[in-house]
Design a protein around this motif. Structure first.
Motif, PDB file in Angstrom:
ATOM      1  N   ASP A  55       1.579  -1.123  -0.392  1.00  0.00           N
ATOM      2  CA  ASP A  55      -0.366   0.046  -0.120  1.00  0.00           C
ATOM      3  C   ASP A  55       0.576   1.558  -0.142  1.00  0.00           C
ATOM      4  N   LEU A  56      -0.023   2.458  -0.565  1.00  0.00           N
ATOM      5  CA  LEU A  56       0.625   4.017  -0.706  1.00  0.00           C
ATOM      6  C   LEU A  56      -0.020   4.660  -0.272  1.00  0.00           C
ATOM      7  N   THR A  57      -0.217   5.228   1.036  1.00  0.00           N
ATOM      8  CA  THR A  57      -0.907   5.898   1.588  1.00  0.00           C
ATOM      9  C   THR A  57       0.064   7.323   2.330  1.00  0.00           C
ATOM     10  N   VAL A  58      -1.023   8.674   3.388  1.00  0.00           N
ATOM     11  CA  VAL A  58      -0.927   9.830   2.619  1.00  0.00           C
ATOM     12  C   VAL A  58      -1.025   9.801   4.098  1.00  0.00           C
ATOM     13  N   ASN A  59      -0.574  11.032   4.883  1.00  0.00           N
ATOM     14  CA  ASN A  59      -1.794  11.466   5.945  1.00  0.00           C
ATOM     15  C   ASN A  59      -0.775  13.229   6.513  1.00  0.00           C
ATOM     16  N   TRP A  60      -1.518  14.142   7.314  1.00  0.00           N
ATOM     17  CA  TRP A  60      -1.388  14.920   7.229  1.00  0.00           C
ATOM     18  C   TRP A  60      -1.139  15.315   8.342  1.00  0.00           C
ATOM     19  N   ASP A  65       9.392  20.882  13.448  1.00  0.00           N
ATOM     20  CA  ASP A  65      10.681  21.200  12.909  1.00  0.00           C
ATOM     21  C   ASP A  65      11.341  22.149  11.718  1.00  0.00           C
ATOM     22  N   ALA A  66       9.346  22.625  11.090  1.00  0.00           N
ATOM     23  CA  ALA A  66      10.372  23.664   9.929  1.00  0.00           C
ATOM     24  C   ALA A  66      10.395  24.932  10.802  1.00  0.00           C
ATOM     25  N   SER A  67      10.957  25.760   9.457  1.00  0.00           N
ATOM     26  CA  SER A  67      11.063  27.250   9.921  1.00  0.00           C
ATOM     27  C   SER A  67      10.391  28.356   9.105  1.00  0.00           C
ATOM     28  N   ASP A  68       9.782  29.227   8.992  1.00  0.00           N
ATOM     29  CA  ASP A  68       9.419  30.637   8.643  1.00  0.00           C
ATOM     30  C   ASP A  68       7.282  29.904   8.574  1.00  0.00           C
ATOM     31  N   VAL A  69       7.324  30.032   7.554  1.00  0.00           N
ATOM     32  CA  VAL A  69       5.755  29.561   7.125  1.00  0.00           C
ATOM     33  C   VAL A  69       5.757  28.234   7.317  1.00  0.00           C
ATOM     34  N   SER A  70       6.857  27.775   6.997  1.00  0.00           N
ATOM     35  CA  SER A  70       6.441  26.047   6.478  1.00  0.00           C
ATOM     36  C   SER A  70       6.116  25.368   7.913  1.00  0.00           C
ATOM     37  N   ARG A  71       5.834  25.999   8.724  1.00  0.00           N
ATOM     38  CA  ARG A  71       6.155  25.053  10.404  1.00  0.00           C
ATOM     39  C   ARG A  71       4.296  25.258  10.116  1.00  0.00           C
ATOM     40  N   TRP A  72       3.363  26.447  10.252  1.00  0.00           N
ATOM     41  CA  TRP A  72       2.440  26.036  10.215  1.00  0.00           C
ATOM     42  C   TRP A  72       1.409  26.131   9.170  1.00  0.00           C
ATOM     43  N   VAL A  73       2.539  25.025   8.613  1.00  0.00           N
ATOM     44  CA  VAL A  73       1.062  24.364   6.656  1.00  0.00           C
ATOM     45  C   VAL A  73       1.586  22.686   7.272  1.00  0.00           C
ATOM     46  N   PRO A  74      -0.287  21.992   7.139  1.00  0.00           N
ATOM     47  CA  PRO A  74       0.496  20.731   7.112  1.00  0.00           C
ATOM     48  C   PRO A  74       1.253  19.760   6.264  1.00  0.00           C
ATOM     49  N   TRP A  75       1.757  19.247   5.837  1.00  0.00           N
ATOM     50  CA  TRP A  75       3.386  18.669   5.424  1.00  0.00           C
ATOM     51  C   TRP A  75       2.193  16.996   4.786  1.00  0.00           C
ATOM     52  N   PRO A  76       2.293  16.951   4.098  1.00  0.00           N
ATOM     53  CA  PRO A  76       1.790  15.688   3.643  1.00  0.00           C
ATOM     54  C   PRO A  76       3.210  14.298   3.897  1.00  0.00           C
ATOM     55  N   ARG A  77       2.829  12.797   4.759  1.00  0.00           N
ATOM     56  CA  ARG A  77       3.511  12.035   5.063  1.00  0.00           C
ATOM     57  C   ARG A  77       3.477  10.140   4.484  1.00  0.00           C
ATOM     58  N   PHE A  78       4.229  10.006   3.222  1.00  0.00           N
ATOM     59  CA  PHE A  78       3.545   9.176   2.764  1.00  0.00           C
ATOM     60  C   PHE A  78       4.588   8.162   3.988  1.00  0.00           C
ATOM     61  N   THR A  79       3.236   7.063   3.117  1.00  0.00           N
ATOM     62  CA  THR A  79       3.847   5.586   3.196  1.00  0.00           C
ATOM     63  C   THR A  79       4.097   4.894   2.390  1.00  0.00           C
ATOM     64  N   ALA A  80       5.187   4.169   2.515  1.00  0.00           N
ATOM     65  CA  ALA A  80       5.462   2.842   1.112  1.00  0.00           C
ATOM     66  C   ALA A  80       5.663   1.673   2.191  1.00  0.00           C
ATOM     67  N   GLN A  81       4.639   0.669   1.416  1.00  0.00           N
ATOM     68  CA  GLN A  81       5.032  -0.720   1.868  1.00  0.00           C
ATOM     69  C   GLN A  81       5.375  -1.136   1.565  1.00  0.00           C
ATOM     70  N   ASP A  82       6.394  -2.524   1.035  1.00  0.00           N
ATOM     71  CA  ASP A  82       7.025  -3.293   0.503  1.00  0.00           C
ATOM     72  C   ASP A  82       7.704  -3.700  -0.336  1.00  0.00           C
ATOM     73  N   ILE A  83       8.612  -2.692  -1.156  1.00  0.00           N
ATOM     74  CA  ILE A  83       9.375  -2.189  -2.056  1.00  0.00           C
ATOM     75  C   ILE A  83      10.605  -2.683  -2.515  1.00  0.00           C
ATOM     76  N   SER A  84      10.834  -3.506  -3.737  1.00  0.00           N
ATOM     77  CA  SER A  84      12.160  -4.078  -4.264  1.00  0.00           C
ATOM     78  C   SER A  84      12.519  -3.445  -5.181  1.00  0.00           C
ATOM     79  N   ILE A  85      13.836  -3.324  -4.946  1.00  0.00           N
ATOM     80  CA  ILE A  85      14.958  -3.282  -6.413  1.00  0.00           C
ATOM     81  C   ILE A  85      15.586  -3.942  -6.660  1.00  0.00           C
TER      82      ILE A  85
END
Length: 204
Positions: A55-60, A65-85
């Motif tokens: 699965d590939l999912t995202v949470n906000w 730890d961000a600086s300036d305006v980025s600290r107050w903006v929701p960041w997308p946090r991605f999670t990917a399961q079972d990756i192979s190269i």
């Protein structure tokens, strides 16, 4: 209100609307439908077949730890399961590496300047198969693709938890199985991938 003030307000409103649109799109879109496209992009980037099998999912969430305006903006946090190269065709094992889970957050404001900014990339349960044949061919050297238009990728550091390494070196007649304990701190990304565009680990 002056003309400059009105222009500034419109710029702020336009940025806010753009961020809301991005948030809504990512929140409502099923990212698993994008896996084939992502697999192809990653494969092209490193010159080796890559697959996101789980699965590939995202949470906000906000990044304190961000600086300036980025600290107050929701960041997308991605999670990917079972990756192979995949390995090169000459290798004994089909896969160079597998990872149970990958997590990373993305700075949404950096996208406005065509930059994919990832402060920390975390790998869980990595397993790596390192090979070198008698002719000296190795599977740990990657040739990264150049280009990408006006977009830039910025990764600050990479963190690992416990994993395993299988080392099969026919040139040195060395065969090892190593269990790796969790590292105490993340590794700066520029120590893993040099500026020249290829990643290579020096064998013992």
């Amino acid at each position: 209100m002056t003309r400059a003030g009105r222009i500034l307000i419109w710029i702020v409103v336009a940025i806010a609307v753009l961020l809301v649109a991005v948030v809504l799109f990512v929140a409502l879109f099923n990212l698993n439908k994008a896996r084939p496209w992502l697999d192809q992009r990653l494969t092209t980037s490193i010159g080796r077949p890559v697959a996101i099998n789980g699965d590939l999912t995202v949470n906000w969430m906000r990044n304190p730890d961000a600086s300036d305006v980025s600290r107050w903006v929701p960041w997308p946090r991605f999670t990917a399961q079972d990756i192979s190269i995949a390995n090169p065709s000459w290798a004994q094992q089909p896969r160079f590496a597998t990872v149970q889970q990958v997590r990373f957050s993305l700075d949404p404001l950096a996208l406005l300047s065509h930059t994919i900014a990832i402060p920390s990339l975390k790998l869980y349960g990595p397993a790596v198969d390192i090979e070198r044949d008698k002719q000296g061919r190795d599977n740990w050297t990657f040739k990264f693709a150049h280009g990408g238009g006006n977009w830039k990728l910025s990764i600050d550091e990479v963190g690992f938890n416990a994993g395993s390494i299988h080392w099969n070196d026919d040139k040195l007649d060395m065969h090892l199985d190593v269990e790796v304990k969790p590292l105490g701190r993340p590794i700066p990304f520029d120590q893993i991938v040099p500026a020249g565009g290829s990643a290579q680990t020096t064998p013992p």
